[in-house]
Design a protein around this motif. Structure first.
Motif, short mmCIF file in Angstrom:
data_model
loop_
_atom_site.label_atom_id
_atom_site.label_comp_id
_atom_site.label_asym_id
_atom_site.label_seq_id
_atom_site.Cartn_x
_atom_site.Cartn_y
_atom_site.Cartn_z
N TYR A 1 -7.91 0.75 -0.42
CA TYR A 1 -7.40 -0.38 0.36
C TYR A 1 -8.15 -0.42 1.68
O TYR A 1 -8.63 0.60 2.16
N LEU B 1 -3.52 2.97 -7.53
CA LEU B 1 -4.20 2.53 -6.31
C LEU B 1 -5.54 3.25 -6.22
O LEU B 1 -5.59 4.48 -6.29
N ILE C 1 -6.56 -4.79 -1.47
CA ILE C 1 -5.95 -3.70 -2.22
C ILE C 1 -6.67 -3.63 -3.56
O ILE C 1 -6.70 -4.60 -4.32
N VAL D 1 0.84 -1.20 0.00
CA VAL D 1 0.00 0.00 0.00
C VAL D 1 0.88 1.25 0.00
O VAL D 1 0.62 2.19 -0.76
#
Length: 135
Positions: free
Chosen positions: A86, A83, A95, A66
């Motif tokens: 998460y 990303l 994730i 992360v």
């Protein structure tokens, strides 16, 4: 402020297909039920399957992944994974990233009947731009 309660991941997303499995994790293509965006969700187990204890190595791997994904997040570079979200739940870590549909690079190159100098040059350029961005 008061801590925001997160919905369980599979309330927000609908699992569509498996993209891969390892000893301690699985990756799925999933659909965000609200936005209709396809994503990849990595699901990591929290507990050691042999003894049922909290797996500290898994927690470290999750936190490290992360942190890395947060560091590379940018609108500037389209060659690095994005990303999206998460979260930690009672038995799993999750994730959520942008879904990359291209498959494995090795398989793509292997399947090309005619891997031209132009294709190799384009591929090298994309990888070097990503590497330059990361450094």
């Amino acid at each position: 402020g008061e801590a925001k309660t997160q919905k369980p991941i599979w309330v927000t997303y609908e699992r569509k297909r498996s993209l891969g499995k390892g000893m301690s994790c699985a990756v799925y293509a999933a659909l965000n039920k609200e936005t209709k965006q396809m994503v990849a969700i990595k699901e990591l187990r929290k507990y050691d399957s042999r003894n049922g204890n909290l797996d500290k190595d898994q927690k470290h791997m999750y936190e490290t992944e992360v942190d890395i994904l947060k560091c590379i997040a940018s609108d500037e570079n389209k060659h690095c994974i994005e990303l999206i979200h998460y979260q930690e739940e009672a038995k799993k870590y999750y994730i959520v990233t942008k879904l990359c549909e291209g498959g494995e690079l090795f398989d793509r190159v292997k399947d090309m009947c005619n891997f031209t100098e132009r294709a190799a040059s384009n591929l090298a350029k994309q990888m070097l731009e990503a590497l330059d961005y990361l450094h």
